[in-house]
Design a protein around this motif. Structure first.
Motif, PDB file in Angstrom:
ATOM      1  N   THR A  13       0.654  -1.232  -0.310  1.00 37.98           N
ATOM      2  CA  THR A  13       0.241   0.607   0.358  1.00 37.98           C
ATOM      3  C   THR A  13       0.534   1.246   0.076  1.00 37.98           C
ATOM      4  O   THR A  13       1.024   2.341   0.237  1.00 37.98           O
ATOM      5  CB  THR A  13      -0.989  -0.277   1.269  1.00 37.98           C
ATOM      6  OG1 THR A  13      -0.471  -0.406   2.374  1.00 37.98           O
ATOM      7  CG2 THR A  13      -2.040  -1.174   1.367  1.00 37.98           C
ATOM      8  N   TYR A  15       1.527  -0.696  -9.803  1.00 39.46           N
ATOM      9  CA  TYR A  15       0.494  -1.523  -9.954  1.00 39.46           C
ATOM     10  C   TYR A  15       0.221  -1.119 -11.228  1.00 39.46           C
ATOM     11  O   TYR A  15      -0.540  -1.085 -11.072  1.00 39.46           O
ATOM     12  CB  TYR A  15      -0.553  -1.564  -8.466  1.00 39.46           C
ATOM     13  CG  TYR A  15      -0.610  -3.161  -8.435  1.00 39.46           C
ATOM     14  CD1 TYR A  15      -0.062  -4.512  -8.002  1.00 39.46           C
ATOM     15  CD2 TYR A  15      -1.767  -3.156  -8.831  1.00 39.46           C
ATOM     16  CE1 TYR A  15      -1.127  -5.646  -8.164  1.00 39.46           C
ATOM     17  CE2 TYR A  15      -2.778  -4.277  -8.573  1.00 39.46           C
ATOM     18  CZ  TYR A  15      -2.395  -5.422  -8.201  1.00 39.46           C
ATOM     19  OH  TYR A  15      -3.089  -7.058  -8.377  1.00 39.46           O
ATOM     20  N   ARG A  20      -8.348   1.913  -6.283  1.00 35.36           N
ATOM     21  CA  ARG A  20      -8.168   1.500  -6.276  1.00 35.36           C
ATOM     22  C   ARG A  20      -7.450  -0.579  -5.851  1.00 35.36           C
ATOM     23  O   ARG A  20      -6.732   0.220  -4.518  1.00 35.36           O
ATOM     24  CB  ARG A  20      -6.727   0.910  -7.786  1.00 35.36           C
ATOM     25  CG  ARG A  20      -5.411   0.803  -6.855  1.00 35.36           C
ATOM     26  CD  ARG A  20      -4.481   1.127  -8.366  1.00 35.36           C
ATOM     27  NE  ARG A  20      -4.565   0.157  -9.432  1.00 35.36           N
ATOM     28  CZ  ARG A  20      -4.046   0.206 -10.055  1.00 35.36           C
ATOM     29  NH1 ARG A  20      -2.951   0.113 -10.585  1.00 35.36           N
ATOM     30  NH2 ARG A  20      -4.178  -0.917 -11.259  1.00 35.36           N
ATOM     31  N   ALA A  55      -5.314   5.302  -2.947  1.00 36.61           N
ATOM     32  CA  ALA A  55      -5.619   5.852  -4.924  1.00 36.61           C
ATOM     33  C   ALA A  55      -6.772   5.534  -5.679  1.00 36.61           C
ATOM     34  O   ALA A  55      -6.878   5.085  -6.752  1.00 36.61           O
ATOM     35  CB  ALA A  55      -4.133   6.548  -5.208  1.00 36.61           C
ATOM     36  N   GLU A  84       3.240   4.032  -1.619  1.00 35.25           N
ATOM     37  CA  GLU A  84       2.908   5.285  -2.527  1.00 35.25           C
ATOM     38  C   GLU A  84       3.610   4.377  -3.814  1.00 35.25           C
ATOM     39  O   GLU A  84       2.695   4.398  -5.270  1.00 35.25           O
ATOM     40  CB  GLU A  84       3.253   6.660  -2.430  1.00 35.25           C
ATOM     41  CG  GLU A  84       3.685   7.134  -4.119  1.00 35.25           C
ATOM     42  CD  GLU A  84       4.399   9.177  -3.802  1.00 35.25           C
ATOM     43  OE1 GLU A  84       4.403   9.600  -4.586  1.00 35.25           O
ATOM     44  OE2 GLU A  84       4.673   8.698  -2.334  1.00 35.25           O
ATOM     45  N   ASP A 110      -8.150  -3.186  -0.520  1.00 33.97           N
ATOM     46  CA  ASP A 110      -7.611  -1.827  -1.002  1.00 33.97           C
ATOM     47  C   ASP A 110      -6.237  -1.521  -0.447  1.00 33.97           C
ATOM     48  O   ASP A 110      -5.697  -1.461   0.498  1.00 33.97           O
ATOM     49  CB  ASP A 110      -8.940  -0.993  -0.141  1.00 33.97           C
ATOM     50  CG  ASP A 110      -8.488   0.855  -0.350  1.00 33.97           C
ATOM     51  OD1 ASP A 110      -7.839   1.051  -1.833  1.00 33.97           O
ATOM     52  OD2 ASP A 110      -8.831   2.020   0.473  1.00 33.97           O
ATOM     53  N   MET A 111      -5.735  -0.681  -1.539  1.00 32.67           N
ATOM     54  CA  MET A 111      -4.033  -0.148  -1.625  1.00 32.67           C
ATOM     55  C   MET A 111      -4.362   0.916  -2.252  1.00 32.67           C
ATOM     56  O   MET A 111      -3.033   1.822  -1.856  1.00 32.67           O
ATOM     57  CB  MET A 111      -3.635  -0.626  -2.790  1.00 32.67           C
ATOM     58  CG  MET A 111      -3.632  -0.046  -4.259  1.00 32.67           C
ATOM     59  SD  MET A 111      -3.150  -1.198  -5.446  1.00 32.67           S
ATOM     60  CE  MET A 111      -1.756  -0.718  -4.838  1.00 32.67           C
ATOM     61  N   ARG A 152      -5.653  -4.457  -4.983  1.00 33.42           N
ATOM     62  CA  ARG A 152      -5.028  -5.395  -5.432  1.00 33.42           C
ATOM     63  C   ARG A 152      -5.121  -6.446  -4.823  1.00 33.42           C
ATOM     64  O   ARG A 152      -5.937  -6.518  -4.105  1.00 33.42           O
ATOM     65  CB  ARG A 152      -3.281  -4.923  -5.307  1.00 33.42           C
ATOM     66  CG  ARG A 152      -3.029  -5.046  -4.311  1.00 33.42           C
ATOM     67  CD  ARG A 152      -1.550  -4.651  -3.848  1.00 33.42           C
ATOM     68  NE  ARG A 152      -0.663  -6.158  -4.376  1.00 33.42           N
ATOM     69  CZ  ARG A 152       0.204  -5.358  -4.276  1.00 33.42           C
ATOM     70  NH1 ARG A 152       1.014  -4.354  -4.447  1.00 33.42           N
ATOM     71  NH2 ARG A 152       1.174  -6.335  -4.816  1.00 33.42           N
ATOM     72  N   ARG A 203       1.291   1.318  -5.175  1.00 33.44           N
ATOM     73  CA  ARG A 203       0.626   2.305  -6.565  1.00 33.44           C
ATOM     74  C   ARG A 203       1.369   2.964  -7.520  1.00 33.44           C
ATOM     75  O   ARG A 203      -0.051   2.491  -8.737  1.00 33.44           O
ATOM     76  CB  ARG A 203      -0.007   3.262  -5.002  1.00 33.44           C
ATOM     77  CG  ARG A 203      -1.128   2.842  -3.945  1.00 33.44           C
ATOM     78  CD  ARG A 203      -1.777   4.020  -3.493  1.00 33.44           C
ATOM     79  NE  ARG A 203      -0.853   4.993  -3.188  1.00 33.44           N
ATOM     80  CZ  ARG A 203      -0.672   5.017  -1.776  1.00 33.44           C
ATOM     81  NH1 ARG A 203      -0.480   3.810  -0.547  1.00 33.44           N
ATOM     82  NH2 ARG A 203       0.023   5.714  -1.725  1.00 33.44           N
ATOM     83  N   LYS A 204       1.976   2.894  -7.728  1.00 33.27           N
ATOM     84  CA  LYS A 204       2.238   3.523  -8.810  1.00 33.27           C
ATOM     85  C   LYS A 204       3.003   2.234  -9.866  1.00 33.27           C
ATOM     86  O   LYS A 204       2.650   3.330 -10.830  1.00 33.27           O
ATOM     87  CB  LYS A 204       4.034   4.482  -8.591  1.00 33.27           C
ATOM     88  CG  LYS A 204       3.904   5.343  -9.839  1.00 33.27           C
ATOM     89  CD  LYS A 204       5.394   6.070  -9.789  1.00 33.27           C
ATOM     90  CE  LYS A 204       6.110   5.524  -9.247  1.00 33.27           C
ATOM     91  NZ  LYS A 204       7.288   6.816  -8.994  1.00 33.27           N
TER      92      LYS A 204
END
Length: 770
Positions: A352, A360, A617, A615, A354, A612-613, A619, A357-358
């Motif tokens: 989770t 994935y 979305r 931003a 930054e 929930d990760m 995973r 998220r960027k």
């Protein structure tokens, strides 16, 4: 020197997974094909010389494993191989022989191993006429003439010698505004790795490193710089070096430096690390790779140039021919010589953060134009040399993804020859044929489904002897899906106590118009009542990762009483949802770190979970993605017979599989009936299994229990069932039955007499060709 001149229709250079799949695909379509490979065994990085386990989309997405020729190879390898494979270092010669056997048995395919391409001859400025290659240890020079050439050499040797434009290194941020791009462009590339293998001898084994090995004295080099020892038996991807050396021209220097570092790392493990030296005391080095596995060198400019934005945003391409799903995995330039290892490892693979998220992405489609060289009329490519930016290469470079690209260009080449069109025109004149052929031959495309006119199965009425219902599952549920999880993983998942630190969702396939109630097994970690907010939402498909997927169909706040331990909390829903039978809803519980949502003791096929990760979305939840505990009333008929004619062969927009009632004994049957007489010449069957997880999660001699082991295909002829095929000892997903002579019938049925362990008979797709 002996000189041989030969002529083929398709010339594939490079016999890694991409090139191998390209050559086999072209030959199977009837094109006279030759495969040129510079090593003694097929497989490239996945061979016994380098020993990297093929990775792909299933590393991050449930039910995303690659199928087609790569699936045939990996299914056969697991069925034959005694070896337990892991992250790296354990691929053995059994894998090599599986590919060699396939190559020998493929009609229209000639191959040359230990053969290096040295020259490219062009008939004009934009057309390759032939290649020259030297067969090592045979004093033989080959002159190979061809109509279409496919460069799968990794280093883009053919494209370079043919004068194609290519890129090297990293694009700067200003060029495409890619989130992973550095501010300034550079010549930095990801490095190359070698692996090692160690064996437990059952007694202390000393090790003394040679004087020329790297000496390590500082534990911070490993433990504070992201270089983790995740197992003792085999080596680590972070044994990697590139910059300051060139991954092509300095390959031998890189090999030597990697060898020095590997021996030094083993010396640290055996003799210096306070904890590891005790664990590794009985281990002896068994093998050290001496062929560096490359990640990056030349990238050839094609008809389309993919940037990071395409996979990150799941751009849908009309010429989609493959897919990916690995994260944007860019290793730190320099590898072992850099201050830290690759960012995801350096932060402990946080899910989770930054960076997570960027990075994935996927599953996303890959366009055919990305695989066609723009500067040469008859050249395509597959593998890590395709038309992508450095950042996009971070996700498309993994081998299972490149294998799909290979099969696509192999089929594209054969179709272009058959139709008499240029490879540059395939995307506009023949892409539908390429896509439908890929599906027919076992591949999956996220945005394309079976539309073949000759396949009359879609017009049939489908029935079955019985069908399974989805009741849900709880921590106490026994595992009836077998191969989806190992016993160890089942025990971990059903006993874990991870709080609801983030919103979590469970995909549920529906079949009734109304859902009366849902419930879920929870534990309250406190001595006060807790509130959990629950939602039911409509979901597009199994990888619809939107944290808030539009307005919920229903929502509620439910209480969990103080100190509650594994209690079922009921939600009297009474929801008429309007969803098509077999499609998905998602049950979400909002975050509450004082509450645990327990995992189920089994994984219901097609029923996955996500976390929930941030931003906006989600995973995949944990390493396998499902199933969380839930109960649903009434039970859902989510595995009905008509799921075999949806045109999709794995869980996606719906379950896409028929499963018989596991409480009824085998045999079980599935039948297709037409209103008018059909003259059938072929029956194709796709069975479930081998798509849920990555290859290295499956053990030695593995045969997926969901796959029918013994079955027969019958047709209704003259008032009785006539046998068309009788199969025993099956373990493959795709079986094509070409009939000795066409059969006129109004009904066929598939009778599953035994499986490889699952109490349910199961079929993903039936195709019937006239």
């Amino acid at each position: 020197m002996k000189i041989k001149s030969e002529v083929y229709q398709v010339v594939v250079c490079g016999g890694g997974l991409a090139g191998f799949c390209a050559a086999v695909a072209a030959a199977r379509q009837g094109a006279r094909t030759v495969l040129i490979h510079d090593r003694p065994v097929f497989g490239g990085n996945a061979s016994s010389e380098i020993r990297v386990t093929p990775h792909g989309a299933a590393a991050f997405h449930a039910y995303a494993r690659e199928t087609g020729i790569i699936s045939e190879i990996t299914i056969e390898e697991r069925a034959r191989n005694h070896e337990t494979i892991g992250e790296n270092g354990k691929i053995n010669s059994v894998s090599d022989m599986v590919m060699y056997d396939m190559a020998v048995r493929t009609p229209n395919l000639t191959f040359y191993l230990n053969t290096m391409v040295t020259e490219v001859e062009k008939s004009d400025e934009r057309t390759i006429k032939s290649i020259k290659a030297i067969v090592a240890n045979a004093e033989t020079v080959l002159h190979i003439q061809g109509d279409i050439f496919i460069d799968c050499t990794g280093d883009a040797i053919v494209a370079d010698k043919a004068g194609c434009e290519w890129r090297w290194g990293s694009e700067g941020f200003d060029e495409f505004q890619e989130p992973h791009a550095p501010l300034e462009a550079s010549s930095d590339t990801m490095g190359s790795s070698i692996h090692f293998r160690a064996v437990n001898m059952g007694r202390p084994i000393p090790f003394e490193a040679p004087e020329w090995a790297i000496k390590h004295e500082n534990p911070d080099y490993f433990y504070k710089q992201g270089r983790t020892f995740y197992e003792l038996e085999s080596g680590y991807w972070w044994i990697e070096i590139g910059v300051p050396w060139n991954t092509i021209y300095d390959n031998e220097t890189i090999r030597h430096e990697l060898t020095r570092h590997t021996l030094g790392i083993w010396d640290w493990m055996k003799n210096k690390d306070p904890e590891l030296k005790e664990k590794a005391a009985n281990y002896a080095l068994d093998w050290i790779g001496q062929v560096p596995g490359k990640r990056e060198s030349r990238r050839v400019i094609g008809q389309y140039f993919m940037t990071e934005h395409d996979p990150a945003n799941n751009v849908v391409f009309p010429d989609e021919v493959a897919y990916g799903g690995w994260f944007i995995d860019l290793h730190t330039p320099g590898g072992l010589l850099a201050p830290t290892s690759e960012p995801a490892s350096a932060e402990g693979y946080a899910e989770t953060s930054e960076y997570a998220r960027k990075s994935y992405c996927g599953p996303y489609g890959i366009p055919f134009r990305m695989l066609v060289a723009k500067d040469v009329n008859n050249l395509m490519m597959a593998g890590r040399n395709v038309s992508v930016t450095h950042a996009a290469l971070g996700t498309v470079r993994v081998m299972a993804t490149t294998a799909l690209m290979g099969q696509a260009v192999g089929i594209g080449a054969a179709i272009a020859l058959d139709k008499g069109i240029a490879v540059h025109d395939i995307y506009k004149d023949a892409i539908h044929d390429v896509q439908q052929t890929l599906l027919r031959d076992g591949c999956f495309l996220p945005n394309i489904r079976n539309e073949e006119v000759r396949d009359v199965a879609s017009s049939a009425k489908v029935s079955a002897s019985s069908s399974a219902l989805v009741y849900g599952a709880g921590p106490e549920t026994e595992d009836f899906t077998f191969g989806l999880r190992t016993q160890r993983e089942k025990n971990i998942r059903t006993t874990e106590t991870e709080p609801l630190a983030h919103r979590r969702g469970q995909w549920i396939a529906v079949g009734t118009e109304t859902i009366e109630s849902l419930s879920f097994c929870l534990t309250n970690l406190t001595n006060t009542q807790q509130i959990v907010k629950a939602y039911v939402s409509a979901i597009n498909h199994i990888w619809d990762y939107r944290t808030i997927p539009g307005e919920p169909l229903a929502e509620v706040e439910l209480s969990v009483h103080a100190n509650a331990q594994s209690v079922w909390v009921n939600w009297p829903l009474q929801l008429t949802h309007g969803r098509k039978a077999g499609t998905y809803i998602r049950l979400d519980l909002d975050s509450n770190p004082n509450v645990i949502w327990h995992s189920a003791g089994t994984a219901i096929p097609g029923h996955t979970a996500a976390n929930d990760m941030g931003a906006g979305r989600m995973r995949r939840y944990k390493r396998d993605g499902g199933t969380l505990s839930f109960r649903i009333s009434p039970p859902q008929p989510a595995f009905e017979p008509d799921q075999v004619i949806t045109g999709v062969t794995r869980p996606h927009g719906s379950t896409n599989v028929w499963r018989s009632d596991p409480n009824q004994p085998l045999s079980q049957w599935l039948a297709l009936e037409w209103e008018s007489l059909q003259t059938l010449s072929e029956v194709h069957l796709t069975f479930p299994g081998h798509v849920y997880r990555e290859l290295h999660n499956y053990g030695p001699f593995y045969r997926d229990p969901q796959c029918p082991k013994q079955y027969k295909v019958e047709a209704w002829v003259g008032g009785r069932w006539m046998n068309l095929a009788n199969v025993v000892n099956n373990y493959h997903r795709l079986q094509k039955h070409v009939l000795d002579q066409p059969i006129a019938t109004t009904q066929i049925r598939i009778v599953v007499e035994a499986t490889n362990g699952d109490p349910s008979a199961a079929i993903c797709e039936v195709r019937c060709y006239t």
